[in-house]
Design a protein around this motif. Structure first.
Motif, PDB file in Angstrom:
ATOM      1  N   VAL A 133       6.309  -1.580   7.519  1.00  0.00           N
ATOM      2  CA  VAL A 133       6.161  -0.149   7.257  1.00  0.00           C
ATOM      3  C   VAL A 133       7.548   0.408   6.945  1.00  0.00           C
ATOM      4  CG1 VAL A 133       5.416   2.088   8.186  1.00  0.00           C
ATOM      5  CG2 VAL A 133       4.202   0.010   8.870  1.00  0.00           C
ATOM      6  N   VAL A 134       7.640   1.155   5.856  1.00  0.00           N
ATOM      7  CA  VAL A 134       8.908   1.761   5.463  1.00  0.00           C
ATOM      8  C   VAL A 134       8.625   3.139   4.870  1.00  0.00           C
ATOM      9  CG1 VAL A 134       8.903   0.698   3.150  1.00  0.00           C
ATOM     10  CG2 VAL A 134      11.069   1.380   4.192  1.00  0.00           C
ATOM     11  N   GLY A 135       9.557   4.045   5.050  1.00  0.00           N
ATOM     12  CA  GLY A 135       9.434   5.384   4.483  1.00  0.00           C
ATOM     13  C   GLY A 135      10.512   5.649   3.453  1.00  0.00           C
ATOM     14  N   ILE A 136      10.160   6.430   2.451  1.00  0.00           N
ATOM     15  CA  ILE A 136      11.124   6.847   1.430  1.00  0.00           C
ATOM     16  C   ILE A 136      10.902   8.335   1.181  1.00  0.00           C
ATOM     17  CG2 ILE A 136      11.971   6.547  -0.919  1.00  0.00           C
ATOM     18  CD1 ILE A 136      10.609   3.739  -0.852  1.00  0.00           C
ATOM     19  N   TYR A 137      11.952   9.107   1.383  1.00  0.00           N
ATOM     20  CA  TYR A 137      11.885  10.543   1.098  1.00  0.00           C
ATOM     21  C   TYR A 137      11.893  10.746  -0.422  1.00  0.00           C
ATOM     22  CZ  TYR A 137      12.693  11.644   5.993  1.00  0.00           C
ATOM     23  OH  TYR A 137      12.572  11.756   7.351  1.00  0.00           O
ATOM     24  N   ARG A 145      -6.144  -4.145   2.304  1.00  0.00           N
ATOM     25  CA  ARG A 145      -6.422  -5.577   2.402  1.00  0.00           C
ATOM     26  C   ARG A 145      -5.512  -6.357   1.445  1.00  0.00           C
ATOM     27  NH1 ARG A 145     -11.671  -5.072   1.841  1.00  0.00           N
ATOM     28  NH2 ARG A 145     -11.878  -4.432   3.985  1.00  0.00           N
ATOM     29  N   GLY A 146      -4.867  -7.390   1.967  1.00  0.00           N
ATOM     30  CA  GLY A 146      -4.020  -8.242   1.145  1.00  0.00           C
ATOM     31  C   GLY A 146      -2.614  -7.710   0.900  1.00  0.00           C
ATOM     32  N   LYS A 147      -2.288  -6.580   1.496  1.00  0.00           N
ATOM     33  CA  LYS A 147      -0.956  -6.001   1.327  1.00  0.00           C
ATOM     34  C   LYS A 147      -0.070  -6.429   2.493  1.00  0.00           C
ATOM     35  CE  LYS A 147      -2.434  -3.560  -2.214  1.00  0.00           C
ATOM     36  NZ  LYS A 147      -3.829  -3.813  -2.368  1.00  0.00           N
ATOM     37  N   SER A 148       1.211  -6.623   2.230  1.00  0.00           N
ATOM     38  CA  SER A 148       2.138  -7.054   3.275  1.00  0.00           C
ATOM     39  C   SER A 148       2.972  -5.905   3.834  1.00  0.00           C
ATOM     40  CB  SER A 148       3.061  -8.150   2.745  1.00  0.00           C
ATOM     41  OG  SER A 148       3.688  -7.736   1.557  1.00  0.00           O
ATOM     42  N   CYS A 149       2.926  -4.749   3.169  1.00  0.00           N
ATOM     43  CA  CYS A 149       3.759  -3.627   3.602  1.00  0.00           C
ATOM     44  C   CYS A 149       3.113  -2.309   3.189  1.00  0.00           C
ATOM     45  CB  CYS A 149       5.142  -3.747   2.946  1.00  0.00           C
ATOM     46  SG  CYS A 149       6.364  -2.548   3.525  1.00  0.00           S
ATOM     47  N   THR A 150       3.358  -1.276   3.972  1.00  0.00           N
ATOM     48  CA  THR A 150       2.959   0.077   3.600  1.00  0.00           C
ATOM     49  C   THR A 150       4.229   0.872   3.349  1.00  0.00           C
ATOM     50  OG1 THR A 150       0.859   0.034   4.759  1.00  0.00           O
ATOM     51  CG2 THR A 150       1.843   2.209   4.409  1.00  0.00           C
ATOM     52  N   ILE A 151       4.276   1.488   2.175  1.00  0.00           N
ATOM     53  CA  ILE A 151       5.393   2.333   1.774  1.00  0.00           C
ATOM     54  C   ILE A 151       4.918   3.772   1.897  1.00  0.00           C
ATOM     55  CG2 ILE A 151       6.954   2.982  -0.090  1.00  0.00           C
ATOM     56  CD1 ILE A 151       6.403   0.095  -1.238  1.00  0.00           C
ATOM     57  N   VAL A 162      11.442  -3.134   1.334  1.00  0.00           N
ATOM     58  CA  VAL A 162      10.156  -3.724   1.699  1.00  0.00           C
ATOM     59  C   VAL A 162      10.385  -5.024   2.467  1.00  0.00           C
ATOM     60  CG1 VAL A 162       8.094  -4.858   0.745  1.00  0.00           C
ATOM     61  CG2 VAL A 162       8.785  -2.592  -0.083  1.00  0.00           C
ATOM     62  N   GLU A 163      11.272  -5.864   1.974  1.00  0.00           N
ATOM     63  CA  GLU A 163      11.563  -7.124   2.667  1.00  0.00           C
ATOM     64  C   GLU A 163      12.086  -6.858   4.078  1.00  0.00           C
ATOM     65  OE1 GLU A 163      10.714 -10.190   1.782  1.00  0.00           O
ATOM     66  OE2 GLU A 163       9.835  -9.316  -0.027  1.00  0.00           O
ATOM     67  N   GLU A 164      12.962  -5.870   4.208  1.00  0.00           N
ATOM     68  CA  GLU A 164      13.498  -5.530   5.527  1.00  0.00           C
ATOM     69  C   GLU A 164      12.396  -5.023   6.452  1.00  0.00           C
ATOM     70  OE1 GLU A 164      17.274  -3.148   7.390  1.00  0.00           O
ATOM     71  OE2 GLU A 164      16.259  -2.241   5.673  1.00  0.00           O
ATOM     72  N   PHE A 221       0.876  -1.167   0.000  1.00  0.00           N
ATOM     73  CA  PHE A 221       0.000   0.000   0.000  1.00  0.00           C
ATOM     74  C   PHE A 221       0.912   1.215   0.000  1.00  0.00           C
ATOM     75  CE2 PHE A 221      -2.114   3.426   2.289  1.00  0.00           C
ATOM     76  CZ  PHE A 221      -3.315   3.511   1.600  1.00  0.00           C
ATOM     77  N   TYR A 222       0.673   2.142  -0.899  1.00  0.00           N
ATOM     78  CA  TYR A 222       1.456   3.377  -0.962  1.00  0.00           C
ATOM     79  C   TYR A 222       0.693   4.490  -0.261  1.00  0.00           C
ATOM     80  CZ  TYR A 222       4.670   1.309  -4.319  1.00  0.00           C
ATOM     81  OH  TYR A 222       5.613   0.531  -4.926  1.00  0.00           O
ATOM     82  N   SER A 223       1.352   5.117   0.697  1.00  0.00           N
ATOM     83  CA  SER A 223       0.777   6.206   1.470  1.00  0.00           C
ATOM     84  C   SER A 223       1.547   7.483   1.139  1.00  0.00           C
ATOM     85  CB  SER A 223       0.913   5.881   2.969  1.00  0.00           C
ATOM     86  OG  SER A 223       0.463   6.948   3.757  1.00  0.00           O
TER      87      SER A 223
END
Length: 163
Positions: A91-95, A58-64, A153-155, A6-8
């Motif tokens: 959960v991971v963030g990318i600037y 729903r069904g997503k393993s990670c939020t970016i 994402v894996e991390e 999921f992209y936030s």
């Protein structure tokens, strides 16, 4: 294993930058919503927005979380981060401030949105990683994200499984 994420992101200032990341095709993401469809969702009020977000997650393993200049502190971004964490998603963030927008402009770097949360007695920002590509040139930032997104994402998923 192919991951779904999921992209936030903060829509108005960052949708162009976010589209660049989403269109890399490295991680399968939620389908972009059109401006007209989003306006219809918003007309339904907070419950409709929350239901739409829940359905997209729903069904997503990670939020970016794509971090722009004004991402941190936004109501729905905060909801997405909290829901993701509580639902055991990575959960991971990318600037993304150095990716150019449709007007070929960069943005200012925003603050870390994970600083608004605590995990026990620690700030979420000390657990959840937010990557800041070490380049100014938009094409280099793009390449850096493209080369690393899958491993980030894996991390993030591993970090969440350990907490």
């Amino acid at each position: 294993m192919a991951r779904k994420a999921f992209y936030s992101f903060h829509y108005i200032p960052d949708n162009w930058r976010a589209a660049k990341v989403r269109n890399m095709g490295v991680i399968e993401g939620n389908t972009p919503i059109s401006d007209n469809d989003w306006e219809q969702v918003k007309k339904g009020g907070n419950a409709a927005i929350q239901n739409w977000i829940n359905g997209q997650m729903r069904g997503k393993s990670c939020t970016i979380v794509l971090i722009g200049s004004a991402t941190a502190g936004r109501k729905w971004i905060k909801y997405e981060i909290e829901k993701s964490w509580n639902d055991q998603k990575g959960v991971v963030g990318i600037y993304i401030h150095n990716l150019l927008d449709r007007h070929n402009r960069r943005a200012t770097k925003g603050r870390n949105p994970f600083s608004d949360f605590s995990i026990g007695s620690s700030s979420m920002s000390s657990v959840v990683k937010a990557y800041d590509p070490p380049y100014q040139l938009s094409s280099n930032v793009y390449s850096y994200i493209n080369e690393n997104l899958e491993s980030w994402v894996e991390e993030a998923i591993k970090i969440r499984q350990g907490n």
